[in-house]
Design a protein around this motif. Structure first.
Motif, PDB file in Angstrom:
ATOM      1  N   LEU A  82      28.861  24.308  51.059  1.00 32.83           N
ATOM      2  CA  LEU A  82      29.876  24.583  49.901  1.00 32.83           C
ATOM      3  C   LEU A  82      30.707  23.503  49.541  1.00 32.83           C
ATOM      4  O   LEU A  82      31.161  22.838  50.196  1.00 32.83           O
ATOM      5  CB  LEU A  82      30.455  25.917  50.544  1.00 32.83           C
ATOM      6  CG  LEU A  82      29.526  27.106  50.901  1.00 32.83           C
ATOM      7  CD1 LEU A  82      30.366  28.148  51.451  1.00 32.83           C
ATOM      8  CD2 LEU A  82      28.680  27.752  49.961  1.00 32.83           C
ATOM      9  N   HIS A  83      31.200  23.704  48.190  1.00 30.98           N
ATOM     10  CA  HIS A  83      32.206  22.552  48.102  1.00 30.98           C
ATOM     11  C   HIS A  83      33.714  23.179  47.812  1.00 30.98           C
ATOM     12  O   HIS A  83      34.616  22.670  48.170  1.00 30.98           O
ATOM     13  CB  HIS A  83      31.940  21.996  46.605  1.00 30.98           C
ATOM     14  CG  HIS A  83      30.660  21.275  46.624  1.00 30.98           C
ATOM     15  ND1 HIS A  83      29.486  21.734  46.114  1.00 30.98           N
ATOM     16  CD2 HIS A  83      30.700  19.938  47.260  1.00 30.98           C
ATOM     17  CE1 HIS A  83      28.525  20.538  46.322  1.00 30.98           C
ATOM     18  NE2 HIS A  83      29.331  19.572  47.020  1.00 30.98           N
ATOM     19  N   LYS A  84      33.860  24.482  47.298  1.00 33.24           N
ATOM     20  CA  LYS A  84      34.971  25.235  46.974  1.00 33.24           C
ATOM     21  C   LYS A  84      34.811  26.721  47.492  1.00 33.24           C
ATOM     22  O   LYS A  84      33.973  27.477  46.901  1.00 33.24           O
ATOM     23  CB  LYS A  84      35.474  24.900  45.663  1.00 33.24           C
ATOM     24  CG  LYS A  84      37.090  25.249  45.537  1.00 33.24           C
ATOM     25  CD  LYS A  84      37.358  25.178  43.939  1.00 33.24           C
ATOM     26  CE  LYS A  84      37.820  23.797  43.627  1.00 33.24           C
ATOM     27  NZ  LYS A  84      38.509  23.860  42.448  1.00 33.24           N
ATOM     28  N   VAL A  85      35.809  27.200  48.398  1.00 34.14           N
ATOM     29  CA  VAL A  85      35.904  28.639  48.654  1.00 34.14           C
ATOM     30  C   VAL A  85      37.010  29.245  48.408  1.00 34.14           C
ATOM     31  O   VAL A  85      38.072  28.885  48.638  1.00 34.14           O
ATOM     32  CB  VAL A  85      35.494  28.835  50.245  1.00 34.14           C
ATOM     33  CG1 VAL A  85      35.762  30.244  50.765  1.00 34.14           C
ATOM     34  CG2 VAL A  85      34.054  28.365  50.498  1.00 34.14           C
ATOM     35  N   LEU A  86      36.873  30.548  47.613  1.00 35.73           N
ATOM     36  CA  LEU A  86      38.084  31.234  47.284  1.00 35.73           C
ATOM     37  C   LEU A  86      38.020  32.357  48.578  1.00 35.73           C
ATOM     38  O   LEU A  86      37.369  33.032  48.760  1.00 35.73           O
ATOM     39  CB  LEU A  86      37.757  32.087  46.154  1.00 35.73           C
ATOM     40  CG  LEU A  86      39.236  32.804  45.541  1.00 35.73           C
ATOM     41  CD1 LEU A  86      39.111  32.653  44.026  1.00 35.73           C
ATOM     42  CD2 LEU A  86      38.906  34.468  45.846  1.00 35.73           C
ATOM     43  N   VAL A  87      39.464  32.446  49.103  1.00 35.57           N
ATOM     44  CA  VAL A  87      39.559  33.305  50.147  1.00 35.57           C
ATOM     45  C   VAL A  87      40.153  34.796  49.392  1.00 35.57           C
ATOM     46  O   VAL A  87      41.475  34.570  49.035  1.00 35.57           O
ATOM     47  CB  VAL A  87      40.486  32.868  50.989  1.00 35.57           C
ATOM     48  CG1 VAL A  87      40.651  33.718  52.269  1.00 35.57           C
ATOM     49  CG2 VAL A  87      39.897  31.421  51.655  1.00 35.57           C
ATOM     50  N   ALA A  88      39.501  35.600  49.450  1.00 35.74           N
ATOM     51  CA  ALA A  88      39.712  36.923  48.841  1.00 35.74           C
ATOM     52  C   ALA A  88      40.676  37.626  49.816  1.00 35.74           C
ATOM     53  O   ALA A  88      40.528  38.905  50.189  1.00 35.74           O
ATOM     54  CB  ALA A  88      39.055  37.950  48.205  1.00 35.74           C
ATOM     55  N   ASN A  89      41.912  37.110  50.389  1.00 36.85           N
ATOM     56  CA  ASN A  89      42.452  37.793  51.402  1.00 36.85           C
ATOM     57  C   ASN A  89      43.959  37.166  51.720  1.00 36.85           C
ATOM     58  O   ASN A  89      44.340  36.156  50.903  1.00 36.85           O
ATOM     59  CB  ASN A  89      41.950  37.937  52.676  1.00 36.85           C
ATOM     60  CG  ASN A  89      42.112  39.172  53.589  1.00 36.85           C
ATOM     61  OD1 ASN A  89      42.981  39.638  54.021  1.00 36.85           O
ATOM     62  ND2 ASN A  89      40.932  40.005  53.628  1.00 36.85           N
TER      63      ASN A  89
END
Ligand code: MV4
Length: 450
Positions: A2-9
């Protein structure tokens, strides 16, 4: 990868995930509410996007706002953490439909396990032991009476769409069955939009023992042993440990195999937890599966050496597990104390500004938190502000290490449950490993009387 992870927390789990991303060379995107402008996750991520006002329905539960943040940041994966949207199959489906990688199990696994009647049917077919009771849903008071008589009182009526302690009624004799059935059905319809209920024999003195599993997208599933989670109050865990001091080698092998069978039954992908109740005679029964990473995952990480968040990211990216069951060895003992901003014995929340924070450290002490000196804990969210985890060769040494870590912890400005942990760690029954799911509440009742 993965290159970019959004953290929904938010909070410590968001920080935990951002740290894992950084170590793997993955860019991270924090989303934050207006109350979290100065939060640690907002500051630590590579990018941060405000998704709405403080109340979670308008921010951390706001799917359109989170998807917009994913789009403008060109995110290629979303990690939901725990709580909020973590077990929302509709959200997982929306994420995947947008061409974004969902860091979690399939929506189908989430839906099966989210519906307790469906989950129990799947577990029955997989040969996982179930609490004696109804075979599926109970549709009428007459049927409830027949099932309860067969199981023997006391029984528990549970909402199929419930879980985590929500939507349950204990019934001690036949005189209470009709009102419990009707109330549970009515409350389930109102709370979950699904009035399906089922009945189980009520186990009176069980322990809560759960098995950590990890699956990849190639059909491999392993367990990472069990955790002892009996020390809870109002379905909120206070202290967890791995391994369970009650589980012997033979029982461990059986309960962990049952955990793997449960995960295999739903083709599980990612990190998940199978919850069991264990009787004093060590018989155990499936109650539910949590299709997410859990608060207490660090104790498992410490006894196995496996970085669970790293593997959530890797398996989501399509990597196969790099180890087999035989490669996973158990080493020593780990304990986690949850630090909550609340009154230590009354449990009323204590938000406010942290005037001074000093974290414990030293050998085999881990602190996962999202607080710092000067940070203001907002009143809108959970009271858990961090966790202290210790490891040692054996349980006794681990307790001693935790006692010294709790003594080193200094949080001024807000009230925390530090004193509760000090008292619990010194309790002889705790030290002997002699407790069940009712222990903490009974002990607190005694304490509050004096
Ligand atoms: C039970 C039970 C006794 N017998 N089911 C509560 C949370 C949810 N996961 C299931 N729960 C229970 N189910 C039967 N047949 C007792 C509980 C229970 C409990 C379980 C685990 C941890 C803490 C608990 C606290 C109260 C009740």
């Amino acid at each position: 990868m993965l290159h970019k992870v959004l953290v929904a927390n938010r909070g410590e789990i968001a920080v935990r995930i951002i740290r894992a991303c950084r170590e793997l060379g993955i860019r991270s995107v924090a989303v934050y509410s207006e109350a979290d402008r100065d939060a640690m996750h907002t500051r630590l991520a590579d990018e941060a996007i405000c998704i709405g006002p403080a109340p979670s329905p308008q921010s951390y539960l706001n799917i359109p706002a989170i998807m917009s943040a994913a789009e403008i940041s060109d995110t290629d994966a979303i990690h939901p953490g725990f709580g909020f949207l973590a077990e929302n199959a509709d959200f997982a489906e929306i994420v995947m439909a947008s061409g974004i990688t969902w860091i979690g199990p399939t929506p189908a696994s989430m839906r099966t396990m989210g519906d307790k009647v469906k989950a129990k049917q799947a577990m029955k077919e997989a040969g996982v032991p179930l609490v004696p009771g109804s075979d599926g849903a109970v549709r009428s008071v007459d049927e409830a009476r027949i099932v309860a008589r067969e199981a023997g009182y006391p029984v528990i009526v549970k909402a199929s769409a419930g879980g985590g302690g929500r939507g349950m009624k204990v019934v001690h004799s036949e005189s209470g069955i009709s009102s419990a059935f009707n109330m549970c059905q009515t409350e389930a319809a109102a709370a979950f939009g699904d009035d399906t209920v089922f009945i189980e024999k009520f186990l009176e003195l069980p322990r809560h023992i759960e098995v950590q599993v990890l699956g990849d997208k190639h059909g491999n599933i392993v367990h990472l042993f069990e955790r002892e989670c009996s020390l809870q109050r109002n379905n909120q865990k206070i202290l967890e440990e791995a391994p369970s001091p009650f589980v012997d080698e033979e029982t461990r092998q059986k309960i962990c195999a049952a955990g793997v069978a449960a995960a295999k039954a739903v083709d599980y992908v990612g990190a998940g937890t199978i919850e069991f109740l264990m009787n004093p005679d060590k018989s155990f029964y499936f109650i539910e599966m949590n299709t997410r990473i859990q608060v207490e995952h660090p104790v498992t990480e410490w006894i196995t050496g496996v970085d669970l968040i790293e593997w959530q990211l890797r398996v989501a990216a399509g990597e196969a597990l790099a180890f087999t069951q035989q490669d996973i060895k158990r080493k020593g003992h780990a304990i986690e104390c949850r630090i909550n901003a609340e009154h230590p014995f009354k449990f009323t929340p204590c938000p406010g500004t942290i005037e001074l924070y000093h974290a414990p450290g030293g050998r085999s002490v881990r602190v996962d938190s999202a607080i710092y000196t000067g940070y203001t804990i907002p009143p809108h969210y959970d009271s858990m502000i961090g966790k202290i985890i210790t490891h040692a060769r054996d349980r006794q040494k681990c307790i001693r290490r935790m006692q010294r870590a709790i003594d080193e912890l200094a949080i001024l400005g807000v009230t925390t449950n530090q004193e509760l942990h000090r008292r619990l760690l010194a309790n002889p029954a705790f030290q002997q490993g002699e407790f069940n799911i009712h222990f903490l509440e009974n002990w607190l009742r005694q304490l509050n009387r004096h």
